[in-house]
Design an enzyme around this catalytic site. Structure first.
Site, short mmCIF file in Angstrom:
data_model
loop_
_atom_site.label_atom_id
_atom_site.label_comp_id
_atom_site.label_asym_id
_atom_site.label_seq_id
_atom_site.Cartn_x
_atom_site.Cartn_y
_atom_site.Cartn_z
N LYS A 1 7.42 25.16 25.47
CA LYS A 1 8.54 25.37 26.39
C LYS A 1 8.91 24.03 27.02
O LYS A 1 8.23 23.55 27.92
CB LYS A 1 8.18 26.37 27.49
CG LYS A 1 9.30 26.57 28.51
CD LYS A 1 8.75 26.99 29.86
CE LYS A 1 9.73 26.87 31.00
NZ LYS A 1 10.64 25.75 31.03
N GLU B 1 -1.42 18.51 34.69
CA GLU B 1 -1.11 17.13 35.04
C GLU B 1 0.03 17.22 36.06
O GLU B 1 1.13 17.61 35.71
CB GLU B 1 -0.68 16.41 33.76
CG GLU B 1 -0.47 14.95 33.91
CD GLU B 1 -1.60 14.30 34.63
OE1 GLU B 1 -2.75 14.47 34.22
OE2 GLU B 1 -1.34 13.65 35.66
N GLU C 1 5.12 13.72 47.61
CA GLU C 1 5.81 13.19 46.43
C GLU C 1 7.31 13.45 46.56
O GLU C 1 7.73 14.57 46.80
CB GLU C 1 5.28 13.86 45.16
CG GLU C 1 5.87 13.25 43.90
CD GLU C 1 5.26 13.82 42.63
OE1 GLU C 1 5.20 15.04 42.49
OE2 GLU C 1 4.84 13.02 41.77
N CYS D 1 5.47 10.52 37.44
CA CYS D 1 4.27 10.92 38.21
C CYS D 1 3.54 9.66 38.65
O CYS D 1 2.83 9.67 39.64
CB CYS D 1 3.30 11.73 37.39
SG CYS D 1 4.01 12.77 36.19
C1 UN1 Z 1 4.73 10.23 33.98
O1 UN1 Z 1 4.77 9.52 34.96
O2 UN1 Z 1 5.08 11.41 34.07
O3 UN1 Z 1 2.32 5.20 32.55
C2 UN1 Z 1 4.27 9.72 32.67
C3 UN1 Z 1 3.50 5.52 32.54
C4 UN1 Z 1 4.09 6.17 31.31
C5 UN1 Z 1 3.90 7.64 31.35
C6 UN1 Z 1 4.30 8.24 32.65
N1 UN1 Z 1 3.47 5.61 30.14
O4 UN1 Z 1 4.23 5.34 33.51
#
Ligand code: UN1
Length: 502
Positions: free
Chosen positions: A180, A255, A390, A289
């Protein structure tokens, strides 16, 4: 500009067929830099579609699990090559639907290529252990076995990279998948799935069902058929997924959020630190993230850093990611932009200073998109909401510290633990920080973003639930250990009891 008459309607991919949802409903995919640009129509799927996809995945598992891993991997090498050949059109499609600038979507597609090549290599490794038995004429080893059907639920900020982090290791281990993708970026998901189809992955092994969390995400998290759920998204939704999955004891890999910190010491190369904070804070419009949404600066260099950082932040060009001049794209949606605007107001009310930015951009070239100025808050107290929560937007909070210890305490003083970074020339300070920041990822003299595919990716505390993706760690999510004992003595030998005395 596309008009509704020339717009394609895309189907779900279930049991090797592209087909409409049983719901008869669809949704629109629009460009966040220009909402007049309608990219495509996608299926608003329902539980019936999910059930059908899960059944297909369950059937396909019976044969896919028996395909030798090196042969599964051969198909994945093909997948990687095909994505590499289509990197440019895939990147353009991605910028159009997600908004981040072309160089970044090229990086996103590249990350999917890297992950696919890397994981295909696991088809000829997937090492287990062989160990000596305590008994004579007995052999002992462990092997990885697949689990079955995996639900893959992915976000919009890395529309091809993150699906690849989950789907490719799931497949090489011998599992089947129902996928999804985020509703904001279904075209990149579809591009990825089409390559899997063309590369010869058998029907039912990979299925894609588009739609919302209630109708698609919930059954994917709770169904008895599913043995693994791998989810990337907010901590709030991750908690719902975890609860929905708990009664059936499936493996859940989560995650989630981040509030990542860059610490700048008084001996740091300040120019390098400014470069890092700009890229870490405003790259992907702060929608990672791993984004560096907090910067903690030693009081001795604080003012000098702020002056340089703010001056550079003001020069960043915000615009359509397909325009080569743009450095920062739009927020993904009105809702995400509203969150940014809300936090800017919260920051002001809390007494922080808006050192630059702070406003929505909606004139001229920005009129039809979700654009916001890169924004720096100074005079931020670590307890403020803008320093704790966040935001997922182009907003960086700068704080002052008097020592490394204080910087570490501020760094650790949030509910998340994904990534952290320090800028210093002092190796002792660097190693202390590397040891004491409780995060899943740590950088020295580099920003909080930029993870490579062959090391574990994930975080501590409310960022994750103990699992990691990428690297060999991903195999832990998508396989289970089986310990095998082969007794070729021809007699009953009892472990712990019939052991020879010396
Ligand atoms: C994310 O932030 O959701 O290290 C992934 C990084 C990328 C992956 C980020 N290679 O910022």
């Amino acid at each position: 500009m596309a008009t509704s008459t020339s717009v394609t309607t895309y189907g779900n991919y279930v049991d090797g067929q592209w087909k409409p949802s049983a719901s008869g409903k669809t949704f629109e995919n629009r460009n966040p830099a220009n909402t007049d640009d309608l990219i495509g129509i996608f299926q608003s799927s329902n539980r019936k579609d999910v059930e059908e996809a899960l059944d297909a995945a369950k059937r396909a598992y019976e044969t896919w699990r028996l395909v030798p891993a090196p042969i599964r991997a051969e198909m994945l090498y093909r997948v990687a090559q095909m994505i590499a050949e289509r990197k440019e059109p895939f990147s353009r499609d991605m910028t159009r639907e997600m908004g981040k600038v072309l160089n970044e979507t090229r990086g996103d597609v590249q990350e999917a290529i890297d992950m696919t090549f890397y994981m295909a290599g696991e088809g000829r490794r997937m090492f287990g252990q062989t160990v000596p038995s305590e008994l004579r004429n007995k052999f002992a080893m462990s092997v990885r076995q697949p689990l079955g059907v995996c639900s893959i639920i992915t976000p919009w900020n890395f529309p091809m990279a993150i699906p690849s982090w989950k789907i490719i290791p799931a497949l090489v281990c011998g599992n089947t998948v129902v996928f999804k993708p985020a509703s904001q970026t279904p075209l990149s998901a579809l591009n990825f799935v089409k390559v899997l189809e063309e590369a010869g992955i058998p029907k039912g092994v990979v299925n894609m069902v588009t739609g919302d969390g209630d109708e698609v995400g919930t059954p994917l998290s709770s169904s008895e058929t599913v043995r693994v759920v791998s989810f990337t998204g907010s901590t709030k939704v991750g908690r719902i997924v975890n609860q929905a999955a708990a009664p059936t004891f499936k493996k859940v890999h989560l995650e989630m959020g981040g509030k990542n910190v860059i610490m700048i010491m008084d001996d740091a190369d300040l120019e390098l630190a400014v470069d890092g904070c700009l890229w870490g804070g405003f790259g992907t419009t702060g929608q990672r993230c791993t984004a560096a949404s907090r910067v903690v600066v030693h009081e001795k260099v604080h003012d000098k850093f702020v002056e340089a950082f703010v001056a550079r932040a003001k020069t960043l060009v915000v615009g359509d990611g397909l325009d080569d001049n743009s450095q920062v794209g739009p927020s993904i949606s009105q809702a995400q932009l509203d969150t940014v605007l809300k936090y800017v107001e919260i920051g002001k009310k809390e007494g922080a200073t808006v050192a630059c930015g702070g406003n929505r951009l909606n004139d001229g070239p920005h009129a039809t998109g979700f654009f916001h100025e890169p924004t720096v808050f100074t005079n931020v107290d670590p307890t403020m909401r803008i320093a704790q929560e966040e935001i997922f937007g182009p907003v960086v909070s700068v704080m002052k510290c008097r020592s490394l210890e204080e910087a570490i305490a501020i760094g650790n003083g949030v509910e998340y633990g994904l990534s952290a970074a320090i800028y210093t020339q002092d190796i002792n300070r660097a190693f202390v920080a590397m040891r004491d920041l409780y995060t899943g990822i740590f950088y020295i003299n580099a920003p909080t973003i930029g993870a490579e595919v062959h090391l574990p990716f994930g975080g501590t505390k409310n960022t994750g639930n103990g699992h990691r993706e990428a690297g060999v760690a991903a195999l832990e999510v998508f396989s289970e250990w089986k310990s095998c004992y082969i007794d070729f003595s021809g007699k009953l030998q009892r472990a712990q009891i019939d052991v020879e005395q010396i």
